[in-house]
Design a protein around this motif. Structure first.
Motif, PDB file in Angstrom:
ATOM      1  N   GLU A 283       0.828  -1.205   0.000  1.00  0.00           N
ATOM      2  CA  GLU A 283       0.000   0.000   0.000  1.00  0.00           C
ATOM      3  C   GLU A 283       0.867   1.262   0.000  1.00  0.00           C
ATOM      4  N   SER A 284       1.937   1.254   0.799  1.00  0.00           N
ATOM      5  CA  SER A 284       2.793   2.442   0.877  1.00  0.00           C
ATOM      6  C   SER A 284       3.571   2.686  -0.408  1.00  0.00           C
ATOM      7  N   LEU A 285       3.661   1.681  -1.265  1.00  0.00           N
ATOM      8  CA  LEU A 285       4.416   1.797  -2.509  1.00  0.00           C
ATOM      9  C   LEU A 285       3.554   2.222  -3.695  1.00  0.00           C
ATOM     10  N   GLY A 287       1.840   4.322  -6.383  1.00  0.00           N
ATOM     11  CA  GLY A 287       2.332   5.539  -7.011  1.00  0.00           C
ATOM     12  C   GLY A 287       3.795   5.440  -7.406  1.00  0.00           C
ATOM     13  N   LYS A 288       4.480   4.391  -6.944  1.00  0.00           N
ATOM     14  CA  LYS A 288       5.871   4.148  -7.302  1.00  0.00           C
ATOM     15  C   LYS A 288       5.970   2.951  -8.245  1.00  0.00           C
ATOM     16  N   VAL A 289       6.975   2.966  -9.090  1.00  0.00           N
ATOM     17  CA  VAL A 289       7.330   1.769  -9.859  1.00  0.00           C
ATOM     18  C   VAL A 289       8.288   0.953  -8.995  1.00  0.00           C
ATOM     19  N   VAL A 290       8.024  -0.337  -8.880  1.00  0.00           N
ATOM     20  CA  VAL A 290       8.771  -1.173  -7.948  1.00  0.00           C
ATOM     21  C   VAL A 290       9.437  -2.326  -8.705  1.00  0.00           C
ATOM     22  N   LEU A 291      10.691  -2.569  -8.401  1.00  0.00           N
ATOM     23  CA  LEU A 291      11.398  -3.757  -8.875  1.00  0.00           C
ATOM     24  C   LEU A 291      11.710  -4.626  -7.656  1.00  0.00           C
ATOM     25  N   VAL A 292      11.176  -5.831  -7.627  1.00  0.00           N
ATOM     26  CA  VAL A 292      11.450  -6.778  -6.557  1.00  0.00           C
ATOM     27  C   VAL A 292      12.449  -7.795  -7.079  1.00  0.00           C
ATOM     28  N   ASP A 293      13.613  -7.866  -6.404  1.00  0.00           N
ATOM     29  CA  ASP A 293      14.703  -8.748  -6.815  1.00  0.00           C
ATOM     30  C   ASP A 293      14.896  -9.835  -5.752  1.00  0.00           C
ATOM     31  N   PHE A 294      14.556 -11.086  -6.082  1.00  0.00           N
ATOM     32  CA  PHE A 294      14.810 -12.208  -5.180  1.00  0.00           C
ATOM     33  C   PHE A 294      16.252 -12.661  -5.366  1.00  0.00           C
ATOM     34  N   TRP A 295      16.994 -12.708  -4.251  1.00  0.00           N
ATOM     35  CA  TRP A 295      18.411 -13.040  -4.324  1.00  0.00           C
ATOM     36  C   TRP A 295      18.847 -13.682  -3.021  1.00  0.00           C
ATOM     37  N   THR A 296      20.062 -14.223  -3.007  1.00  0.00           N
ATOM     38  CA  THR A 296      20.725 -14.661  -1.790  1.00  0.00           C
ATOM     39  C   THR A 296      22.216 -14.453  -1.988  1.00  0.00           C
ATOM     40  N   LEU A 321      11.428   5.128  -9.074  1.00  0.00           N
ATOM     41  CA  LEU A 321      11.668   3.687  -8.975  1.00  0.00           C
ATOM     42  C   LEU A 321      12.096   3.325  -7.557  1.00  0.00           C
ATOM     43  N   VAL A 322      11.508   2.270  -7.008  1.00  0.00           N
ATOM     44  CA  VAL A 322      11.916   1.704  -5.731  1.00  0.00           C
ATOM     45  C   VAL A 322      12.362   0.266  -5.976  1.00  0.00           C
ATOM     46  N   VAL A 323      13.615  -0.017  -5.688  1.00  0.00           N
ATOM     47  CA  VAL A 323      14.140  -1.379  -5.806  1.00  0.00           C
ATOM     48  C   VAL A 323      14.119  -2.021  -4.423  1.00  0.00           C
ATOM     49  N   SER A 379       0.206   1.381 -10.003  1.00  0.00           N
ATOM     50  CA  SER A 379      -1.079   0.978  -9.415  1.00  0.00           C
ATOM     51  C   SER A 379      -0.954  -0.286  -8.575  1.00  0.00           C
ATOM     52  N   GLY A 380       0.264  -0.851  -8.490  1.00  0.00           N
ATOM     53  CA  GLY A 380       0.472  -2.022  -7.645  1.00  0.00           C
ATOM     54  C   GLY A 380       0.272  -3.353  -8.334  1.00  0.00           C
ATOM     55  N   HIS A 381       0.346  -3.389  -9.670  1.00  0.00           N
ATOM     56  CA  HIS A 381       0.170  -4.636 -10.411  1.00  0.00           C
ATOM     57  C   HIS A 381       1.491  -5.079 -11.039  1.00  0.00           C
TER      58      HIS A 381
END
Length: 579
Positions: A283-285, A287-296, A321-323, A379-381
């Motif tokens: 919800e807080s994100l 309005g932002k474009v988000v990149l979610v990076d799964f890593w280890t 952009l929020v990574v 929009s969070g999609h």
């Protein structure tokens, strides 16, 4: 509830581990006293102290760890005094006299009323709890990780209490049985004085063992071999198996990406802790474009994508952009938040990192791979996803397009020019390179040193001629489910490989010291073909639990024999990766 049961069972197993030996003299020093007034308060003090300090250490940071170390030394002094009073009654008379009013008498020759036995026993238990360094193994790792993740709350305290209660249960049984044996010996032999002095000497030996760190080094390694198999089976019984995959470089596709609607972004509430940021929510994100990076952090494929992810985070941060790096661990040591924090800093990651030790976010995204990138619009999609290395230009165009759709102005159409260094350098793009190879028996393949004795100390040898992609051990090793552990100096690991680069995930055993090693390539020092973590003469030191780059050739032509020899015991090796 399952974790509590698992913690309790793990505590019961503690008595079967050699690293409990330094504590036993303190326990049995009360074997001739009534259990309810003496043995039970001792065990209760020990369990409660352990749970309290472990809870604080899980969340309190460096100051409480330092305080606990001071507490250990204070407890060592106290235990040494107790041992001396058992050895020398005259000293007991003099030293213990000021504490008579509190009932703190440990010598049989000083009369102790029954009502005063609870106090000194509880005090002895508190001191023992400060000294107790429980055995290393999957169960305790799970318990302490769970406590660290939950923080200082009722849940984490109950988790640690469950482990301590399990240990107290097995010790109580031993104490009850030992008490009967102790009393019988006194009646039949009249050897009370002799027994007391033996106990005093044993207590002093225990103090010396703990002061020298034997409880967390030598005995801990023996413990891992003696009870690790049982503990590992309990872990597997109560926790579901996860079989994620790492994806190598994919073929570049230089076309305009298709942005589908792949559903709403799942919640991020499963993170057990956040680095570089307060907790973020879907919800807080908005309005932002988000990149979610799964890593280890020990995954070579993840490390080779990092230069691009870091470049995008920096280039487009001011445009919306929020990574978010979601750190989902592969090996047990990657669950240690301190390890992740240290490695993230070394890697120069300044964007938010969600610690996903429970795989909650992983499951919410229905993810199956390292690395995996999910691109989310304002929009969070989820509009696009990419798995594995490669296609960096296309991924950056996705970011640019999503930012335009979000209303950002003056978005560049140029793609970032990135050149990774060290382990982050791109793979050599060769065909038919050696596959990722795990060394623990749970996923090991192509082991050339005979039958692996699971969770047992054994000697191994390497065949004179290794086939391509086969590997072997030489020396005294324990083959565990996740890794192989060296039990004696001068052990070797040998691998016949085909690739430009060779990496090996290594680490000192839990609580262990750095271990020096020497690498050879085809029987010689690697020279100019040395990796970033060794010198041209092949020498290096295992200091942290991480991936080490050991060989980097100018090309990957031909087959080569890699060998690494460790000068001391106490190193664990997990997996080979190539590039």
């Amino acid at each position: 509830m399952l974790i509590l049961i698992l913690a309790y069972l793990g505590g019961i197993l503690t008595i079967a581990s050699p690293c409990i030996l330094p504590v036993l003299p303190f326990i049995f020093s009360r074997a001739d006293r009534p259990f309810l007034r003496s043995g039970l308060p001792l065990l209760a003090g020990m369990a409660l102290t352990f749970a309290l300090f472990a809870t604080l250490a899980a969340v309190g940071g460096g100051w409480v760890v330092a305080a606990n170390q001071y507490g250990r030394w204070l407890a060592l002094v106290l235990m040494a005094v107790f041992g001396i009073t058992l050895l020398f009654p005259a000293v007991a008379e003099r030293v213990m006299h000021p504490l008579v009013s509190a009932g703190n008498r440990l010598s049989d020759k000083i009369a102790a009323d029954q009502q005063h036995q609870v106090g000194p026993s509880l005090l002895l238990g508190v001191a023992t709890g400060l000294l107790w360094a429980p055995c290393a193994g999957p169960i305790l790792g799970l318990v302490l990780t769970g406590a660290a993740l939950q923080g200082a709350n009722v849940g984490s305290t109950f988790l640690l209490l469950a482990y301590a209660a399990g240990a107290a249960t097995s010790l109580a049984l031993a104490l009850l049985i030992g008490g009967k044996v102790f009393s019988a010996m006194k009646r039949s032999l009249g050897a009370g004085e002799w027994i007391r002095r033996v106990l005093g000497a044993a207590m002093l030996v225990g103090v010396v063992a703990i002061a020298l760190g034997l409880d967390t080094t030598v005995l801990a390694r023996i413990s891992a071999a003696s009870t690790g198999g049982i503990e590992q089976r309990l872990v597997q019984m109560f926790t579901p198996a996860a079989t994620p995959a790492k994806l190598p470089m994919q073929t570049a596709v230089d076309t305009q990406p298709v942005l589908d609607d792949l559903g709403e972004m799942p919640a991020l509430s499963g993170a057990v802790q956040w680095l570089n940021s307060p907790p973020l929510t879907a919800e807080s994100l908005r309005g932002k474009v988000v990149l979610v990076d799964f890593w280890t952090y020990s995954c070579i494929n993840c490390l080779r994508t990092l230069p691009y992810v870091k470049a995008w985070a920096e280039k487009y941060r001011d445009q919306g952009l929020v990574v978010i790096g979601v750190h989902a661990p592969e090996f047990a040591f990657e669950r240690d938040i301190g390890n992740v924090t240290k490695e993230a800093k070394k890697l120069g990651i300044d964007y938010p990192i969600a610690i996903d030790n429970n795989y909650s976010i992983w499951r919410a995204f229905n993810n199956q791979y390292w690395p995996a990138h999910y691109f989310i619009d304002a929009s969070g999609h989820i509009r696009y996803q990419h798995f594995g290395e490669g296609d960096y230009a296309q991924s950056e165009r996705v970011i640019q397009e999503l930012l335009r759709q979000a209303g950002a102005k003056n978005i560049s159409t140029a793609v970032s020019q990135v050149a990774g260094q060290g382990v982050e350098q791109a793979a050599g793009n060769q065909a038919g390179i050696s596959p990722e190879t795990y060394l623990g028996y749970a996923r090991a393949e192509n082991f050339a040193s005979g039958k692996a004795e699971q969770d047992m100390v054994a000697r191994y040898g390497v065949p004179e001629n290794l086939p391509l992609n086969d590997w072997g051990l030489a020396g005294n090793w324990t083959v565990g489910g996740e890794n192989v552990t060296l039990n004696a100096p001068n052990g070797r690991i040998v691998y016949r490989f085909h690739a430009r680069d060779l990496h090996l995930v290594l680490g000192p055993v839990s609580g262990g010291k750095p271990v020096a090693f020497k690498v050879t390539l085809d029987g010689k020092a690697p020279g100019e073909m040395h990796g970033a973590d060794i010198a041209p003469d092949g020498r290096g030191v295992v200091t942290d639990q991480r991936l080490y780059q050991l060989i980097r050739q100018t090309d990957g032509a031909g087959e080569h024999t890699f060998s690494i020899e460790f000068e001391q015991a106490g190193v664990a090796a997990y997996a080979f990766t190539f590039g």
